[in-house]
Design a protein around this motif. Sequence first.
Motif, PDB file in Angstrom:
ATOM      1  N   HIS A  49     -19.489  68.652  78.135  1.00 39.75           N
ATOM      2  CA  HIS A  49     -18.470  67.721  77.665  1.00 39.75           C
ATOM      3  C   HIS A  49     -18.522  67.596  76.146  1.00 39.75           C
ATOM      4  CE1 HIS A  49     -16.242  64.035  76.942  1.00 39.75           C
ATOM      5  NE2 HIS A  49     -17.323  63.533  76.394  1.00 39.75           N
ATOM      6  N   TYR A  50     -19.701  67.384  75.589  1.00 39.04           N
ATOM      7  CA  TYR A  50     -19.813  67.239  74.142  1.00 39.04           C
ATOM      8  C   TYR A  50     -19.420  68.522  73.419  1.00 39.04           C
ATOM      9  CZ  TYR A  50     -22.110  62.754  74.753  1.00 39.04           C
ATOM     10  OH  TYR A  50     -22.391  61.461  75.082  1.00 39.04           O
ATOM     11  N   ALA A  51     -19.813  69.639  73.947  1.00 40.66           N
ATOM     12  CA  ALA A  51     -19.522  70.914  73.295  1.00 40.66           C
ATOM     13  C   ALA A  51     -18.032  71.226  73.313  1.00 40.66           C
ATOM     14  CB  ALA A  51     -20.300  72.040  73.969  1.00 40.66           C
ATOM     15  N   SER A  52     -17.339  70.832  74.362  1.00 42.03           N
ATOM     16  CA  SER A  52     -15.932  71.203  74.488  1.00 42.03           C
ATOM     17  C   SER A  52     -14.978  70.136  73.968  1.00 42.03           C
ATOM     18  CB  SER A  52     -15.605  71.517  75.942  1.00 42.03           C
ATOM     19  OG  SER A  52     -15.838  70.400  76.762  1.00 42.03           O
ATOM     20  N   GLN A  53     -15.454  68.950  73.647  1.00 44.73           N
ATOM     21  CA  GLN A  53     -14.573  67.854  73.244  1.00 44.73           C
ATOM     22  C   GLN A  53     -13.716  68.230  72.039  1.00 44.73           C
ATOM     23  OE1 GLN A  53     -16.528  64.156  72.444  1.00 44.73           O
ATOM     24  NE2 GLN A  53     -14.645  63.102  71.947  1.00 44.73           N
ATOM     25  N   LYS A  54     -14.300  68.755  70.988  1.00 49.43           N
ATOM     26  CA  LYS A  54     -13.544  69.126  69.789  1.00 49.43           C
ATOM     27  C   LYS A  54     -12.510  70.196  70.107  1.00 49.43           C
ATOM     28  CE  LYS A  54     -15.460  66.826  66.321  1.00 49.43           C
ATOM     29  NZ  LYS A  54     -14.755  65.861  65.552  1.00 49.43           N
ATOM     30  N   SER A  55     -12.894  71.152  70.911  1.00 47.44           N
ATOM     31  CA  SER A  55     -11.981  72.237  71.261  1.00 47.44           C
ATOM     32  C   SER A  55     -10.792  71.718  72.064  1.00 47.44           C
ATOM     33  CB  SER A  55     -12.735  73.300  72.052  1.00 47.44           C
ATOM     34  OG  SER A  55     -11.872  74.320  72.451  1.00 47.44           O
ATOM     35  N   GLU A  57      -9.593  68.593  72.226  1.00 48.30           N
ATOM     36  CA  GLU A  57      -8.735  67.608  71.574  1.00 48.30           C
ATOM     37  C   GLU A  57      -7.656  68.260  70.716  1.00 48.30           C
ATOM     38  OE1 GLU A  57     -11.288  66.121  67.664  1.00 48.30           O
ATOM     39  OE2 GLU A  57     -11.514  65.066  69.552  1.00 48.30           O
ATOM     40  N   LYS A  58      -7.872  69.497  70.276  1.00 47.18           N
ATOM     41  CA  LYS A  58      -6.828  70.195  69.525  1.00 47.18           C
ATOM     42  C   LYS A  58      -5.585  70.385  70.385  1.00 47.18           C
ATOM     43  CE  LYS A  58      -9.610  73.541  68.384  1.00 47.18           C
ATOM     44  NZ  LYS A  58     -10.136  74.808  67.933  1.00 47.18           N
ATOM     45  N   ASP A  59      -5.771  70.653  71.669  1.00 41.10           N
ATOM     46  CA  ASP A  59      -4.656  70.872  72.577  1.00 41.10           C
ATOM     47  C   ASP A  59      -4.146  69.581  73.214  1.00 41.10           C
ATOM     48  OD1 ASP A  59      -4.717  73.656  72.202  1.00 41.10           O
ATOM     49  OD2 ASP A  59      -6.252  73.878  73.745  1.00 41.10           O
ATOM     50  N   TRP A  60      -5.024  68.634  73.448  1.00 40.88           N
ATOM     51  CA  TRP A  60      -4.666  67.460  74.219  1.00 40.88           C
ATOM     52  C   TRP A  60      -4.170  66.294  73.380  1.00 40.88           C
ATOM     53  CZ3 TRP A  60      -9.105  67.051  78.352  1.00 40.88           C
ATOM     54  CH2 TRP A  60      -8.992  68.129  79.224  1.00 40.88           C
ATOM     55  N   LEU A  61      -4.653  66.143  72.179  1.00 40.06           N
ATOM     56  CA  LEU A  61      -4.280  64.986  71.364  1.00 40.06           C
ATOM     57  C   LEU A  61      -3.089  65.327  70.476  1.00 40.06           C
ATOM     58  CD1 LEU A  61      -7.809  63.592  70.436  1.00 40.06           C
ATOM     59  CD2 LEU A  61      -6.320  62.944  72.322  1.00 40.06           C
ATOM     60  N   GLU A  64       3.275  66.100  71.819  1.00 38.89           N
ATOM     61  CA  GLU A  64       3.860  66.829  72.948  1.00 38.89           C
ATOM     62  C   GLU A  64       3.128  66.492  74.253  1.00 38.89           C
ATOM     63  OE1 GLU A  64       3.446  71.092  72.775  1.00 38.89           O
ATOM     64  OE2 GLU A  64       5.344  71.350  73.829  1.00 38.89           O
ATOM     65  N   GLU A  65       1.809  66.446  74.211  1.00 37.22           N
ATOM     66  CA  GLU A  65       1.027  66.088  75.399  1.00 37.22           C
ATOM     67  C   GLU A  65       1.277  64.641  75.801  1.00 37.22           C
ATOM     68  OE1 GLU A  65      -1.272  67.623  77.660  1.00 37.22           O
ATOM     69  OE2 GLU A  65      -0.159  69.318  76.881  1.00 37.22           O
ATOM     70  N   ASP A  66       1.353  63.726  74.824  1.00 35.93           N
ATOM     71  CA  ASP A  66       1.626  62.330  75.134  1.00 35.93           C
ATOM     72  C   ASP A  66       2.961  62.192  75.865  1.00 35.93           C
ATOM     73  OD1 ASP A  66      -0.727  61.564  73.965  1.00 35.93           O
ATOM     74  OD2 ASP A  66       0.185  60.943  72.068  1.00 35.93           O
ATOM     75  N   LYS A  67       3.984  62.913  75.410  1.00 37.49           N
ATOM     76  CA  LYS A  67       5.292  62.865  76.067  1.00 37.49           C
ATOM     77  C   LYS A  67       5.206  63.422  77.485  1.00 37.49           C
ATOM     78  CE  LYS A  67       8.122  63.197  71.924  1.00 37.49           C
ATOM     79  NZ  LYS A  67       9.053  64.037  71.146  1.00 37.49           N
ATOM     80  N   ALA A  68       4.471  64.497  77.666  1.00 37.39           N
ATOM     81  CA  ALA A  68       4.361  65.135  78.980  1.00 37.39           C
ATOM     82  C   ALA A  68       3.697  64.220  80.009  1.00 37.39           C
ATOM     83  CB  ALA A  68       3.593  66.447  78.866  1.00 37.39           C
TER      84      ALA A  68
END
Length: 72
Positions: A49-55, A57-61, A64-68
């Motif tokens: 989880h810690y290792a992938s969080q930064k990766s 968040e580039k796609d999720w935050l 466009e994602e908020d609207k979806a």
Amino acid sequence: MIKTLITPENTSISLELPASFVGKQVEIIAFTINESVKESGEQDYTLTHYASQKSLEKDWLTEEEDKAWQNL
């Protein structure tokens, strides 16, 4: 991405990076193999989880994602 396993012989290590990494932010994560596995033999997904969080968040935050996801 570069991934490798090492067994350090002392408290200092040195990394050689590809020229394409120069001038870019590079994240280095160090942990012992024993830290990533519980005594029961189960995988500890917290470290993943810690290792992938930064990766992720580039796609999720993004707007466009908020609207979806706004109607869920």
